[in-house]
Enzyme design. Structure first.
Site, PDB file in Angstrom:
ATOM      1  N   LYS A   1       0.853  -1.197   0.000  1.00 26.89           N
ATOM      2  CA  LYS A   1       0.000   0.000   0.000  1.00 26.89           C
ATOM      3  C   LYS A   1       0.886   1.243   0.000  1.00 26.89           C
ATOM      4  CE  LYS A   1      -3.840  -1.972   2.739  1.00 26.89           C
ATOM      5  NZ  LYS A   1      -4.951  -1.862   1.789  1.00 26.89           N
TER       6      LYS A   1
ATOM      7  N   ARG B   1     -10.153 -11.831   2.049  1.00 21.38           N
ATOM      8  CA  ARG B   1     -10.993 -12.912   1.510  1.00 21.38           C
ATOM      9  C   ARG B   1     -10.280 -14.263   1.605  1.00 21.38           C
ATOM     10  NH1 ARG B   1     -11.421  -9.803  -4.062  1.00 21.38           N
ATOM     11  NH2 ARG B   1     -11.210  -8.073  -2.589  1.00 21.38           N
TER      12      ARG B   1
HETATM   13  N1  BES Z   1      -8.097  -4.046   4.550  1.00 22.72           N
HETATM   14  C1  BES Z   1      -8.273  -3.623   3.211  1.00 22.72           C
HETATM   15  C2  BES Z   1      -9.604  -2.891   2.986  1.00 22.72           C
HETATM   16  C3  BES Z   1      -9.784  -1.575   3.688  1.00 22.72           C
HETATM   17  C4  BES Z   1      -9.495  -0.395   3.043  1.00 22.72           C
HETATM   18  C5  BES Z   1     -10.278  -1.530   4.961  1.00 22.72           C
HETATM   19  C6  BES Z   1      -9.687   0.808   3.675  1.00 22.72           C
HETATM   20  C7  BES Z   1     -10.482  -0.314   5.601  1.00 22.72           C
HETATM   21  C8  BES Z   1     -10.188   0.855   4.967  1.00 22.72           C
HETATM   22  C9  BES Z   1      -8.268  -4.829   2.282  1.00 22.72           C
HETATM   23  O1  BES Z   1      -7.453  -5.883   2.661  1.00 22.72           O
HETATM   24  C10 BES Z   1      -7.750  -4.362   0.962  1.00 22.72           C
HETATM   25  O2  BES Z   1      -6.617  -4.000   0.885  1.00 22.72           O
HETATM   26  N2  BES Z   1      -8.606  -4.407  -0.052  1.00 22.72           N
HETATM   27  C11 BES Z   1      -8.251  -3.986  -1.349  1.00 22.72           C
HETATM   28  C12 BES Z   1      -8.765  -5.028  -2.324  1.00 22.72           C
HETATM   29  C13 BES Z   1      -8.264  -4.832  -3.745  1.00 22.72           C
HETATM   30  C14 BES Z   1      -6.790  -5.111  -3.815  1.00 22.72           C
HETATM   31  C15 BES Z   1      -9.031  -5.758  -4.638  1.00 22.72           C
HETATM   32  C16 BES Z   1      -8.880  -2.640  -1.622  1.00 22.72           C
HETATM   33  O3  BES Z   1     -10.003  -2.407  -1.169  1.00 22.72           O
HETATM   34  O4  BES Z   1      -8.220  -1.808  -2.235  1.00 22.72           O
HETATM   35 MN    MN Z   2      -5.459  -5.642   1.944  1.00 20.78          MN
END
Ligand code: BES
Ligand code: MN
Ligand code: ZN
Length: 489
Positions: A261, A336
């Site tokens: 990230k 997931r």
């Molecule tokens: N933990 C994150 C989702 C999240 C984002 C929670 C902001 C709380 C606040 C999750 O693991 C994630 O990174 N999801 C990605 C999925 C994508 C790579 C398909 C996302 O939402 O960007």
């Molecule tokens: Mn994630």
């Protein structure tokens, strides 16, 4: 939870302030000593959640007046908000008594529960790591005055104490920095909570998870020096009606893994990526105190998600607990993967319903914002019971589509599926992914990415981790009825 609550039939002698609810019309409480015109002149007209403070004079202690709005519009949810406002206004007084439970009229038991929840949650602060604890409210003791139906008030108060304690516990876990709360430590806390609340607990380590075939949880963990943990918790009341399985995403820290990230402010919030598991653990810890009559089994899926030489790579294929294979196209879609194993294990138990709760997708937050969770599912009855629990607890949800046509977005060249869809409908493709692991168990999925964190103090929420879903899940389990097997319409 720091706030203690007791009941009394009359005004106690030694209090620092008295909280009184005032409706926006109708007669004022006897002995108030002010007319509506006088209150109006100091800007107080009884609007819902409005507050004003009246200094002590003669026999009368400091009084915190809080608006109830129109009496006919009062619900348990507004009483909770009113109590939260009153607690904020009276936070400087150590010991407070309140007539709110009866001022609000209606059901004394529900009012008492709402007052305790609203006050305790508004007064909660996470200060474990602050040397200067002056941000803690002085208010730590509340007396609920119950001139009538004292047993009802006491029963409601006890329920409020159990639910608010659960929420504060879950908030503390989610606020705790990632290096202060590893999967191992979280599992130890879970065992302790289980011991204290009559649950059976079993903790699974990495070797056991490998032997069980939990390729999702082990795969996400591969880049970390901290081992994973899965915690199974079992609540077995006598004479249970129905069996619910809860699965919580416990990503102790989500760096994104190899799909790292960016280092923006929201990155620090990823210590809260275990909010689903925290809500499930806190829920389990409250069931006995609330005399819940549903059998409940929980799986907390705990690991962090970090990049390193041993981390899972893009293009790798994991074999999940139910044997399905998943090609990794983004290591940041890790929630997931850990949930899939938990859902598969839950499915083997053939429960009457299964709920997972997860900070799963930024897409869900993009669609619904920070004030409501997304809910998906394969069974109308389960989704409707989630919505009813949501209405009762004021933890809002909005149903999003589990649109089967989009399943093709998860198609993989080399495995049964990929772990991400395209750039569109991200909350739905994540839910469709999860649906591959529930077979025909009546199931609902709560995506709490949006409401996991509050940006500021607001009603019964405080800035930081919200523990969203805790009260909703408690209510769902308490009110659970076996749904008809019929698929969703
Ligand atoms: N933990 C994150 C989702 C999240 C984002 C929670 C902001 C709380 C606040 C999750 O693991 C994630 O990174 N999801 C990605 C999925 C994508 C790579 C398909 C996302 O939402 O960007
Ligand atoms: Mn994630
Ligand atoms: Zn995550």
């Amino acid at each position: 939870m720091r706030t203690s609550f007791t009941t009394a039939s009359t005004l106690p002698a030694k209090i620092d302030a008295l909280v009184i609810g005032i409706a926006s019309s109708g007669t004022l409480p006897a002995g108030l000593g002010y007319t509506r015109a006088e209150l109006s002149a100091i800007g107080f007209d009884g609007r819902c959640c409005q507050t004003t403070i009246i200094p002590a004079s003669g026999q009368s202690p400091v009084r915190v007046l809080v608006g109830l709005g129109e009496m006919s519009a009062l619900t348990a949810n507004t009483v909770r908000l009113v109590a939260a406002s009153a607690a904020r206004a009276g936070a400087r007084y150590a010991k407070v008594a309140t007539t709110l439970v009866t001022d609000a009229r209606g059901n004394a038991k529900d009012n008492a529960q709402s007052v305790v929840e609203g006050m305790a949650l508004a007064l909660h602060r996470y200060v474990d790591l602050k040397n200067d604890k002056s941000s803690l409210p002085a208010l730590t003791s509340v007396v609920l005055i119950a001139r009538t139906s004292p047993a009802q008030v006491k029963a409601g108060m006890e329920m409020g104490i159990a639910t608010a304690t659960a929420v504060c516990t879950a908030r503390d876990f989610a606020n705790t920095p990632p290096s202060h709360l590893t999967a191992t430590q979280f599992a130890q806390h879970a065992e302790e909570i289980a011991r204290k609340s009559g649950l059976k607990s079993t903790v699974y380590n990495r070797d056991q998870l490998i032997a069980m075939g939990c390729g999702g949880l082990v795969g996400v963990n591969a880049g970390s020096v901290e081992p994973p943990r899965m915690v199974k918790l079992e609540y077995r009341p006598t004479g249970a009606r129905g069996h619910v399985v809860l699965v919580g995403k416990g990503v102790m820290y989500d760096s994104g893994g190899i799909s790292l990230k960016p280092s923006d402010a929201s990155h620090a919030s990823m210590k809260m990526d275990m909010s689903g598991a925290a809500a499930v653990l806190a829920t389990m810890g409250a069931l006995r105190a609330l005399k819940v009559k549903t059998k409940v089994t929980a799986f907390l899926m705990c690991t962090d998600n970090l990049p390193s030489g041993s981390a899972m790579k893009l293009g790798d294929v994991l074999t999940m607990h139910n044997g399905k294979t998943v090609e990794i196209h983004n290591t940041d879609a890790e929630g997931r993967l850990v949930l899939a194993d938990g859902l598969s294990l839950g499915t083997q138990l053939k429960p009457d319903a299964m709920i997972d709760i997860a900070t799963l997708t930024g897409a869900c937050m993009g669609a619904l914002g920070k004030k409501m969770a997304g809910v998906f599912g394969n069974n109308r009855g389960v989704i409707d019971q989630i919505k009813q629990a949501s209405t009762r607890t004021d933890e809002l949800v909005w149903e999003l589509p589990l649109f089967a046509d989009y399943r093709r977005l998860l198609d993989s060249n080399v495995a049964d599926m990929r772990n991400i869809g395209g750039p569109l409908a991200g909350a739905t493709t994540a839910a469709l992914f999860l649906s591959e692991f529930v077979a025909d168990v009546p199931w609902a999925h709560l995506d709490i990415a949006g409401p996991m964190e509050a940006d500021g103090d607001d009603g019964w929420l405080n800035r930081g981790a919200t523990a969203y879903g805790t009260r909703l899940l408690i209510d769902f389990c308490a009110q659970f009825k076996k749904p008809a097997a019929s698929k969703k319409k």
